[in-house]
Design a protein around this motif. Structure first.
Motif, PDB file in Angstrom:
ATOM      1  N   PRO A  86      -2.418  44.598  52.592  1.00 14.60           N
ATOM      2  CA  PRO A  86      -2.397  45.813  51.773  1.00 14.60           C
ATOM      3  C   PRO A  86      -1.072  45.988  51.037  1.00 14.60           C
ATOM      4  CG  PRO A  86      -2.883  46.321  54.086  1.00 14.60           C
ATOM      5  CD  PRO A  86      -2.579  44.871  54.002  1.00 14.60           C
ATOM      6  N   GLN A  99       2.374  51.893  49.516  1.00 17.32           N
ATOM      7  CA  GLN A  99       2.161  53.128  48.767  1.00 17.32           C
ATOM      8  C   GLN A  99       3.081  53.174  47.554  1.00 17.32           C
ATOM      9  OE1 GLN A  99      -0.888  54.517  50.143  1.00 17.32           O
ATOM     10  NE2 GLN A  99       0.210  56.328  49.544  1.00 17.32           N
ATOM     11  N   ALA A 114       1.533  51.446  44.350  1.00 11.90           N
ATOM     12  CA  ALA A 114       0.513  52.259  43.680  1.00 11.90           C
ATOM     13  C   ALA A 114       1.139  53.461  42.985  1.00 11.90           C
ATOM     14  CB  ALA A 114      -0.536  52.725  44.685  1.00 11.90           C
ATOM     15  N   LYS A 162      -6.097  53.819  41.307  1.00  8.82           N
ATOM     16  CA  LYS A 162      -6.594  54.229  42.615  1.00  8.82           C
ATOM     17  C   LYS A 162      -6.431  53.079  43.593  1.00  8.82           C
ATOM     18  CE  LYS A 162     -11.424  53.113  41.703  1.00  8.82           C
ATOM     19  NZ  LYS A 162     -12.775  53.575  41.706  1.00  8.82           N
ATOM     20  N   GLU A 163      -6.220  53.442  44.837  1.00  7.90           N
ATOM     21  CA  GLU A 163      -6.097  52.449  45.899  1.00  7.90           C
ATOM     22  C   GLU A 163      -7.466  52.275  46.545  1.00  7.90           C
ATOM     23  OE1 GLU A 163      -2.444  53.127  48.364  1.00  7.90           O
ATOM     24  OE2 GLU A 163      -2.390  54.876  47.041  1.00  7.90           O
ATOM     25  N   VAL A 222      -4.911  47.740  44.427  1.00 12.57           N
ATOM     26  CA  VAL A 222      -4.662  48.808  43.467  1.00 12.57           C
ATOM     27  C   VAL A 222      -5.527  48.536  42.244  1.00 12.57           C
ATOM     28  CG1 VAL A 222      -2.927  49.925  42.029  1.00 12.57           C
ATOM     29  CG2 VAL A 222      -2.312  49.132  44.303  1.00 12.57           C
ATOM     30  N   SER A 248      -4.039  42.701  44.121  1.00 10.39           N
ATOM     31  CA  SER A 248      -4.078  42.634  45.573  1.00 10.39           C
ATOM     32  C   SER A 248      -3.157  41.500  46.037  1.00 10.39           C
ATOM     33  CB  SER A 248      -5.501  42.400  46.081  1.00 10.39           C
ATOM     34  OG  SER A 248      -6.017  41.178  45.585  1.00 10.39           O
TER      35      SER A 248
END
Length: 55
Positions: A10, A13, A16, A33-34, A39, A52
């Motif tokens: 992942p 934060q 994004a 949007k995640e 993303v 990704s």
């Protein structure tokens, strides 16, 4: 990619949020949007590209 032995990692934060802030300065129709660890960047509600990370 998982069939080739790669694992999805992942994005943070911060990635994004940075993309979201940059896009909003360009045009309000730009969306970020995640989803599923990636993303998604879009325009007017349609996804155009996905970023990704895999390892």
């Amino acid at each position: 990619m998982s069939m080739a032995g790669f694992d999805l990692k992942p994005l943070s934060q911060n990635v994004a949020e940075s993309v979201r802030n940059s896009g909003n300065r360009v045009h309000p129709g730009f969306t970020v949007k995640e989803e599923n660890g990636g993303v998604c960047c879009g325009w007017m509600g349609r996804t155009l590209t996905v970023a990704s990370a895999w390892r």
